[in-house]
Design a protein around this motif. Structure first.
Motif, PDB file in Angstrom:
ATOM      1  N   GLN A 123     -12.693   7.638  -1.629  1.00 27.89           N
ATOM      2  CA  GLN A 123     -12.035   7.701  -0.317  1.00 27.89           C
ATOM      3  C   GLN A 123     -11.324   9.033  -0.084  1.00 27.89           C
ATOM      4  OE1 GLN A 123     -12.738   5.321   1.741  1.00 27.89           O
ATOM      5  NE2 GLN A 123     -13.717   4.082   0.139  1.00 27.89           N
ATOM      6  N   ILE A 124     -11.003   9.750  -1.159  1.00 22.85           N
ATOM      7  CA  ILE A 124     -10.245  11.004  -1.011  1.00 22.85           C
ATOM      8  C   ILE A 124     -11.041  12.200  -1.523  1.00 22.85           C
ATOM      9  CG2 ILE A 124      -8.030   9.813  -1.175  1.00 22.85           C
ATOM     10  CD1 ILE A 124      -7.865  10.768  -4.101  1.00 22.85           C
ATOM     11  N   CYS A 145       0.792  -1.237   0.000  1.00 20.96           N
ATOM     12  CA  CYS A 145       0.000   0.000   0.000  1.00 20.96           C
ATOM     13  C   CYS A 145       0.826   1.290   0.000  1.00 20.96           C
ATOM     14  CB  CYS A 145      -0.974  -0.007   1.177  1.00 20.96           C
ATOM     15  SG  CYS A 145      -2.496  -0.914   0.837  1.00 20.96           S
ATOM     16  N   PRO A 146       1.815   1.442   0.880  1.00 16.07           N
ATOM     17  CA  PRO A 146       2.570   2.705   0.875  1.00 16.07           C
ATOM     18  C   PRO A 146       3.303   2.964  -0.437  1.00 16.07           C
ATOM     19  CG  PRO A 146       2.953   1.476   2.908  1.00 16.07           C
ATOM     20  CD  PRO A 146       2.251   0.552   1.972  1.00 16.07           C
ATOM     21  N   VAL A 202      -3.671  12.115   0.540  1.00  9.68           N
ATOM     22  CA  VAL A 202      -4.177  11.146  -0.436  1.00  9.68           C
ATOM     23  C   VAL A 202      -3.567   9.776  -0.174  1.00  9.68           C
ATOM     24  CG1 VAL A 202      -4.162  10.492  -2.875  1.00  9.68           C
ATOM     25  CG2 VAL A 202      -4.671  12.849  -2.222  1.00  9.68           C
ATOM     26  N   GLN A 203      -2.256   9.753   0.008  1.00  8.50           N
ATOM     27  CA  GLN A 203      -1.568   8.481   0.238  1.00  8.50           C
ATOM     28  C   GLN A 203      -2.050   7.807   1.521  1.00  8.50           C
ATOM     29  OE1 GLN A 203       2.683   8.758   0.824  1.00  8.50           O
ATOM     30  NE2 GLN A 203       3.018   6.663   0.114  1.00  8.50           N
ATOM     31  N   LYS A 204      -2.200   8.572   2.586  1.00 12.42           N
ATOM     32  CA  LYS A 204      -2.623   8.002   3.866  1.00 12.42           C
ATOM     33  C   LYS A 204      -4.040   7.447   3.791  1.00 12.42           C
ATOM     34  CE  LYS A 204       0.353  10.824   6.850  1.00 12.42           C
ATOM     35  NZ  LYS A 204       0.383  11.893   7.888  1.00 12.42           N
ATOM     36  N   LYS A 205      -4.945   8.195   3.158  1.00 11.68           N
ATOM     37  CA  LYS A 205      -6.335   7.740   3.066  1.00 11.68           C
ATOM     38  C   LYS A 205      -6.449   6.477   2.211  1.00 11.68           C
ATOM     39  CE  LYS A 205      -8.924  12.036   3.858  1.00 11.68           C
ATOM     40  NZ  LYS A 205      -9.977  11.474   4.742  1.00 11.68           N
ATOM     41  N   LEU A 206      -5.743   6.451   1.093  1.00 12.31           N
ATOM     42  CA  LEU A 206      -5.800   5.275   0.227  1.00 12.31           C
ATOM     43  C   LEU A 206      -5.164   4.068   0.913  1.00 12.31           C
ATOM     44  CD1 LEU A 206      -4.883   6.828  -3.255  1.00 12.31           C
ATOM     45  CD2 LEU A 206      -7.139   6.107  -2.459  1.00 12.31           C
ATOM     46  N   TRP A 215      -0.502   7.083  -8.147  1.00 12.22           N
ATOM     47  CA  TRP A 215      -1.948   7.304  -8.135  1.00 12.22           C
ATOM     48  C   TRP A 215      -2.404   8.111  -9.354  1.00 12.22           C
ATOM     49  CZ3 TRP A 215      -6.615   6.108  -6.989  1.00 12.22           C
ATOM     50  CH2 TRP A 215      -7.634   7.066  -6.952  1.00 12.22           C
ATOM     51  N   THR A 216      -1.774   9.256  -9.580  1.00  7.18           N
ATOM     52  CA  THR A 216      -2.181  10.083 -10.719  1.00  7.18           C
ATOM     53  C   THR A 216      -1.811   9.412 -12.044  1.00  7.18           C
ATOM     54  OG1 THR A 216      -0.098  11.334 -10.541  1.00  7.18           O
ATOM     55  CG2 THR A 216      -2.041  12.246  -9.443  1.00  7.18           C
TER      56      THR A 216
END
Length: 417
Positions: free
Chosen positions: A275-276, A159-160, A297-301, A168-169
């Motif tokens: 989620q974001i 995940c991280p 964004v990273q933390k929520k995903l 992501w983008t």
């Protein structure tokens, strides 16, 4: 698709580390036995395969779409698509016949250093020749028999990495660009209202994503342009705007049969966007604020995308290969391991429509892609033992051959009477 563990007794060359009491993990619950078919069936099937392979010699079925192998452009032809499915299905059945099984065994023995030893044979049972769509980590873990604790570790490790801003983008843009390419192809042959509207939304969404600026973390802050001050509060946007565009796009294309695989992928990415949705997208702020938005964004995903999430799997595909299409395995094969648990072998297969060099190497690279994905999951999950990879490709009328690609063996098997 559930997995099951069986015992398979075989001999293997001494230096391979694989020998008696080999554990196989199959990707299907279908029965293992298969009634022998009369020789006339294989004779008639072979004639059909010859005709179909000639018809389909320039195209292949790759990850859910019919493509022209020379330029990988999408081919929109229902008759060719039907012929391709018939060809693949008949070939799976033919591979299970006595002649093909004998040839497979001889090819493996010929590659062995000790001709008296018989390597483990796959693809003899119907469930080992089934197609397999790889579209989630759960399916991969089921196939490899990954434990619950190892799956938890796998998710925490992945995940991280796959939720970084660039990944992501990039995955969002690749999803839209792949859709854009196929919409242009579909629109050329059969324009539809949904496709026309969808094209406009895709362009708007890509333009919006293109405005997102991710600063290079290696550059120093004094080298960056100062942010532009914006007084209008409406200029501040959120990821919810992208989510709305994805929802509109899904609604436009839901009835476009040729684009359903893209709709599925849009829904997968929509899961992450939901989620974001409340996170700001504002490039008119300083470097630290921008990095904070990206970190949110990273933390929520990372927190919300579960092990079975199609969005998480899509991000992993982009992280590993730069693509987002789900992977289709034509013959799922299986995994076998030694008694000591120190070495395992993963075998999967593909069916080719011709023995042309570009077709063969395209098939090799497709197999390597899915085999590499499974090995990545195996190693990241902390599975015991070394997983070796082996690919098998079948083609009508060609001579048997063994190719090496990135240190792995790929067997090309000829289909003959």
């Amino acid at each position: 698709m559930a997995c099951r563990s069986l015992l398979y007794r075989s001999k293997m060359r001494p230096n391979s580390g694989l020998h008696l009491n080999v554990a196989l993990y199959h990707c299907s619950e279908r029965p293992h036995g298969e009634e022998a078919l009369p020789s006339e069936y294989y004779q008639k099937t072979y004639v059909k395969l010859m005709k179909l392979s000639h018809l389909l010699k320039d195209v292949d079925w790759i990850d859910g779409r019919l493509v022209r192998i020379n330029d990988y452009s999408t081919v929109t032809d229902n008759q060719l698509e039907h012929a391709m499915h018939s060809f693949k299905s008949l070939t799976r059945s033919y591979i299970g016949g006595p002649a093909a099984q004998h040839a497979l065994k001889q090819d493996l023995i010929a590659s062995s250093r000790d001709a008296k030893c018989i390597p483990p044979l796959f693809f003899s049972k119907p469930n080992e020749r089934e197609p397999f769509i790889v579209n989630s980590l759960t399916k991969v873990c089921n196939f490899l028999n990954v434990s619950a604790q190892q799956r938890k570790q796998l998710r925490l490790m992945i995940c991280p990495q796959v939720t970084q801003h660039q990944v992501w983008t990039g995955a969002l843009e690749e999803t839209l660009n792949a859709l854009k390419s196929d919409m242009q192809s579909t629109n050329h042959w059969c324009p539809g209202t949904g496709t026309m509207m969808g094209q406009q939304i895709v362009l708007s969404c890509l333009k919006f994503l293109d405005t997102l600026v991710s600063y290079d973390p290696d550059s120093t802050s004094w080298m960056r342009l100062a942010p532009t001050k914006v007084k209008d509060s409406h200029a501040f946007r959120k990821w919810e705007d992208v989510l709305d565009m994805f929802n509109d796009l899904i609604n436009c294309l839901s009835n476009e049969k040729e684009l359903l695989s893209h709709v599925t992928k849009l829904k997968a990415m929509k899961e992450g966007l939901a989620q974001i949705r409340d996170v700001l997208i504002d490039k008119n702020v300083g470097y630290k604020e921008t990095r904070h938005q990206e970190s949110l964004v990273q933390k929520k995903l990372t927190k919300t995308l579960g092990h079975s999430s199609p969005c998480l799997f899509t991000l992993l595909l982009y992280y590993l290969y730069g693509g987002v299409r789900d992977i289709e395995v034509e013959l799922c094969g299986g995994v076998c391991g030694s008694d000591g648990g120190t070495k395992f072998l993963l075998s999967m297969g593909k069916i080719l429509t011709s023995a042309e060099e570009n077709m063969v190497w395209s098939g090799v690279k497709q197999l390597y892609r899915v085999l590499g994905l499974f090995k990545f999951v195996w190693e990241t999950a902390g599975m015991e033992g070394v997983l070796e990879l082996q690919g098998h490709l079948w083609c009508v009328g060609t001579k048997s051959n063994v190719l090496t690609y990135k240190g792995n063996l790929f067997f090309v098997h000829g289909i003959h009477l």
